[in-house]
Motif scaffolding. Sequence first.
Motif, PDB file in Angstrom:
ATOM      1  N   TYR A 268       0.850  -1.195   0.000  1.00  0.00           N
ATOM      2  CA  TYR A 268       0.000   0.000   0.000  1.00  0.00           C
ATOM      3  C   TYR A 268       0.882   1.240   0.000  1.00  0.00           C
ATOM      4  CZ  TYR A 268      -3.773  -3.125   1.641  1.00  0.00           C
ATOM      5  OH  TYR A 268      -4.695  -4.133   1.776  1.00  0.00           O
ATOM      6  N   GLY A 269       1.143   1.781  -1.175  1.00  0.00           N
ATOM      7  CA  GLY A 269       1.881   3.046  -1.279  1.00  0.00           C
ATOM      8  C   GLY A 269       1.011   4.038  -2.008  1.00  0.00           C
ATOM      9  N   GLY A 313      -2.808   5.343  -1.637  1.00  0.00           N
ATOM     10  CA  GLY A 313      -2.309   6.414  -0.769  1.00  0.00           C
ATOM     11  C   GLY A 313      -2.444   7.777  -1.438  1.00  0.00           C
ATOM     12  N   ALA A 314      -2.460   7.782  -2.764  1.00  0.00           N
ATOM     13  CA  ALA A 314      -2.615   9.061  -3.485  1.00  0.00           C
ATOM     14  C   ALA A 314      -3.949   9.726  -3.160  1.00  0.00           C
ATOM     15  CB  ALA A 314      -2.488   8.835  -4.985  1.00  0.00           C
ATOM     16  N   ILE A 316      -5.239   9.762  -0.229  1.00  0.00           N
ATOM     17  CA  ILE A 316      -4.993  10.430   1.062  1.00  0.00           C
ATOM     18  C   ILE A 316      -4.167  11.702   0.826  1.00  0.00           C
ATOM     19  CG2 ILE A 316      -4.085  10.103   3.407  1.00  0.00           C
ATOM     20  CD1 ILE A 316      -6.491   8.202   2.462  1.00  0.00           C
ATOM     21  N   GLN A 317      -3.226  11.608  -0.115  1.00  0.00           N
ATOM     22  CA  GLN A 317      -2.462  12.815  -0.485  1.00  0.00           C
ATOM     23  C   GLN A 317      -3.403  13.896  -1.022  1.00  0.00           C
ATOM     24  OE1 GLN A 317       0.484  11.572  -3.375  1.00  0.00           O
ATOM     25  NE2 GLN A 317       1.393  10.111  -1.963  1.00  0.00           N
ATOM     26  N   ALA A 329      -0.490  12.784   6.154  1.00  0.00           N
ATOM     27  CA  ALA A 329      -1.235  11.564   5.823  1.00  0.00           C
ATOM     28  C   ALA A 329      -1.661  10.771   7.069  1.00  0.00           C
ATOM     29  CB  ALA A 329      -0.421  10.693   4.861  1.00  0.00           C
ATOM     30  N   PRO A 330      -0.783  10.574   8.057  1.00  0.00           N
ATOM     31  CA  PRO A 330      -1.204   9.779   9.226  1.00  0.00           C
ATOM     32  C   PRO A 330      -2.393  10.370   9.988  1.00  0.00           C
ATOM     33  CG  PRO A 330       1.191   9.967   9.159  1.00  0.00           C
ATOM     34  CD  PRO A 330       0.658  10.890   8.103  1.00  0.00           C
ATOM     35  N   LEU A 384     -10.330   6.162   2.874  1.00  0.00           N
ATOM     36  CA  LEU A 384      -9.620   4.965   3.364  1.00  0.00           C
ATOM     37  C   LEU A 384     -10.335   3.698   2.914  1.00  0.00           C
ATOM     38  CD1 LEU A 384      -8.625   5.941   7.017  1.00  0.00           C
ATOM     39  CD2 LEU A 384      -7.104   5.570   5.056  1.00  0.00           C
ATOM     40  N   GLY A 413       4.164  -1.427   3.060  1.00  0.00           N
ATOM     41  CA  GLY A 413       4.001  -0.108   2.442  1.00  0.00           C
ATOM     42  C   GLY A 413       3.499   0.924   3.455  1.00  0.00           C
ATOM     43  N   GLY A 414       3.675   2.201   3.105  1.00  0.00           N
ATOM     44  CA  GLY A 414       3.432   3.314   4.026  1.00  0.00           C
ATOM     45  C   GLY A 414       2.039   3.347   4.626  1.00  0.00           C
ATOM     46  N   ALA A 415       1.008   3.058   3.819  1.00  0.00           N
ATOM     47  CA  ALA A 415      -0.361   3.203   4.317  1.00  0.00           C
ATOM     48  C   ALA A 415      -0.776   2.054   5.238  1.00  0.00           C
ATOM     49  CB  ALA A 415      -1.335   3.336   3.145  1.00  0.00           C
ATOM     50  N   ARG A 417       0.419   1.433   7.976  1.00  0.00           N
ATOM     51  CA  ARG A 417       0.488   1.879   9.372  1.00  0.00           C
ATOM     52  C   ARG A 417      -0.890   2.273   9.884  1.00  0.00           C
ATOM     53  NH1 ARG A 417       5.596   3.859   7.568  1.00  0.00           N
ATOM     54  NH2 ARG A 417       4.617   5.758   6.817  1.00  0.00           N
ATOM     55  N   ASN A 418      -1.839   2.387   8.981  1.00  0.00           N
ATOM     56  CA  ASN A 418      -3.190   2.808   9.338  1.00  0.00           C
ATOM     57  C   ASN A 418      -4.013   1.587   9.801  1.00  0.00           C
ATOM     58  OD1 ASN A 418      -5.978   3.611   9.118  1.00  0.00           O
ATOM     59  ND2 ASN A 418      -5.212   5.414   8.026  1.00  0.00           N
TER      60      ASN A 418
HETATM   61  P1  ADP Z   1       5.491   5.038  -2.215  1.00  0.00           P
HETATM   62  O1  ADP Z   1       6.568   4.011  -2.066  1.00  0.00           O
HETATM   63  O2  ADP Z   1       4.474   4.743  -3.279  1.00  0.00           O
HETATM   64  O3  ADP Z   1       5.995   6.450  -2.276  1.00  0.00           O
HETATM   65  P2  ADP Z   1       4.972   4.675   0.658  1.00  0.00           P
HETATM   66  O4  ADP Z   1       5.032   3.218   0.927  1.00  0.00           O
HETATM   67  O5  ADP Z   1       6.086   5.548   1.122  1.00  0.00           O
HETATM   68  O6  ADP Z   1       4.626   4.962  -0.872  1.00  0.00           O
HETATM   69  O7  ADP Z   1       3.606   5.216   1.311  1.00  0.00           O
HETATM   70  C1  ADP Z   1       3.224   6.552   1.156  1.00  0.00           C
HETATM   71  C2  ADP Z   1       1.742   6.640   0.793  1.00  0.00           C
HETATM   72  O8  ADP Z   1       0.976   6.147   1.884  1.00  0.00           O
HETATM   73  C3  ADP Z   1       1.302   8.043   0.520  1.00  0.00           C
HETATM   74  O9  ADP Z   1       0.453   8.043  -0.621  1.00  0.00           O
HETATM   75  C4  ADP Z   1       0.500   8.453   1.763  1.00  0.00           C
HETATM   76  O10 ADP Z   1      -0.596   9.276   1.412  1.00  0.00           O
HETATM   77  C5  ADP Z   1       0.030   7.129   2.312  1.00  0.00           C
HETATM   78  N1  ADP Z   1       0.019   7.096   3.777  1.00  0.00           N
HETATM   79  C6  ADP Z   1       1.064   7.292   4.613  1.00  0.00           C
HETATM   80  N2  ADP Z   1       0.685   7.158   5.900  1.00  0.00           N
HETATM   81  C7  ADP Z   1      -0.642   6.864   5.881  1.00  0.00           C
HETATM   82  C8  ADP Z   1      -1.626   6.583   6.873  1.00  0.00           C
HETATM   83  N3  ADP Z   1      -1.317   6.564   8.181  1.00  0.00           N
HETATM   84  N4  ADP Z   1      -2.876   6.302   6.457  1.00  0.00           N
HETATM   85  C9  ADP Z   1      -3.199   6.271   5.143  1.00  0.00           C
HETATM   86  N5  ADP Z   1      -2.312   6.532   4.171  1.00  0.00           N
HETATM   87  C10 ADP Z   1      -1.062   6.830   4.523  1.00  0.00           C
END
Ligand code: ADP
Length: 502
Positions: A268-269, A313-314, A316-317, A329-330, A384, A413-415, A417-418
């Motif tokens: 999830y990025g 995740g975009a 959320i951005q 984002a968090p 979400l 992936g970053g998201a 963590r949610n």
């Molecule tokens: P990438 O490798 O595609 O750049 P990452 O794995 O670093 O992505 O994750 C970043 C993405 O996750 C961003 O699009 C951001 O909006 C989303 N993100 C980061 N933290 C959270 C969160 N706590 N809840 C939901 N989305 C999140």
Amino acid sequence: MPKPVAQSVVLALDQGTTSSRALVFDADGHVLSVAQRELPQIYPHPGWVEQDPEVIWATQLATAREAMASAGVAAIDVAAIGITNQRETTVVWERATGRPIANAIVWQDRRTAGLCERLQAEGHADAIQQRTGLVIDAYFSGTKVRWILDHVDGAQARAERGELAFGTVDAWLVWKLTGGRVHVTDASNASRTMLFDIRQRAWSDALCEIVGVPRALLPTVVPSGGIAAECDPAIFGAAIPIAGIAGDQQAALFGQRCTVPGRVKNTYGTGCFMLMHTGDRVPTSRHRLLGTLAWQRDGRTEYALEGSVFVAGAAIQWLRDGLGLIATAPEVEALARSVPDTDGVYFVPAFTGLGAPHWDPHARGTICGISRGTTRAHLARAALEAIAFQTADILDCMRADAGIPLSDLRVDGGATRNDLLMQFQADLLGVPVTRAKKPESTALGAAFLAGRAVGVWTDDAQLDALWQAERTFEPEMARDRVEAITAKWHRAVERAKGWGEA
Ligand code: ADP
């Protein structure tokens, strides 16, 4: 007696789209050091994305040296190098000098869309899908090579004379690491070129002919796990075997230990990348998911189904940057938790159209069900949930295509963590969703492939034991409620479709 460090440290080179990273792992799979350099992107025209191959190499080499220095290891201490890379990105260079003849064309680059339309119109889609598992798209390397041959003076003739070499980023790095002695790519990267027959596990003359790529350009295909080459001793001070190579998504699948049929990882990025291991069966998709080679090792070839969500995740951005609803984002999690549900709001973030299973390039972002009581918290929650709904739609296709039930979902992936998102995902899927303890699945996968090939780990069970769950989310929502909200989501998707059509 503990093993000497000489046999137990693995260097992973993680060459990604936006950065080059290097990580040193010990035999317990712990990260001893990480080094990272940003990789500049070049945008010569709208829709074009390039990188300088020399900068890819320079940043990768610098991070490797830095990571080794900060872990306090020398080349003789490193049992093996594993490489994982941004896939499909295309480099063509001169064999005699090692000089690239053009910038690397990055996977995101759309300049060959017209050429792909021509291949489609000429009726090649079935031949390509049957042999490669892929749909015809500018994403894959084959048409990018063709573009370079068409646009660099004399390149076609030089390619035919055998003076040039093509490689995806793995091949380019191996070439540089071996001082220009070895021109190889691994089977997982080869499977992303549109030129490689994943059943025969060989370059296809027919496909090279269709796409117009001379065979003389192509690297030798080697297993993903196994000693492919040795580094030139001048680079790190001693020769180190390069013993693992895999594209980033395949490496993550291996790092997440999705090595049995039906096991899936989702990253999830910005978008989501999902791969389902399908064993030694070449998957065919009725939903235009991709069939791909997962890895080749120990004389066996394993396969996977792949699907992606364009906007995850975009979305959320966009809440953060487009609407200003949140500052980071968090923050979205606390905002979404401030309401018990979306109160009937559904958000389809089809900003750039919809991918599998809907495949509608004309779909556009749509928010349904807004009432007088709708607040930013409902929107945050709906955004979400949209990430999870889109993932579930693709996983449904995978289950159907593979004919394998889903056992669980491993996530990174970053998201991830949610926690709210992860719980909702488990609820929708009706299977546990497990977040890995080690967040570096991609680099870990490359290290596992390499270390396993040289005997840092002598048995796959040792790798399985090194994978640990950080937290598992069990499904809690009643199935009739899941069915009701999923049906509503699909109604919202129908309303998003076709909106951008002229
Ligand atoms: P990438 O490798 O595609 O750049 P990452 O794995 O670093 O992505 O994750 C970043 C993405 O996750 C961003 O699009 C951001 O909006 C989303 N993100 C980061 N933290 C959270 C969160 N706590 N809840 C939901 N989305 C999140």
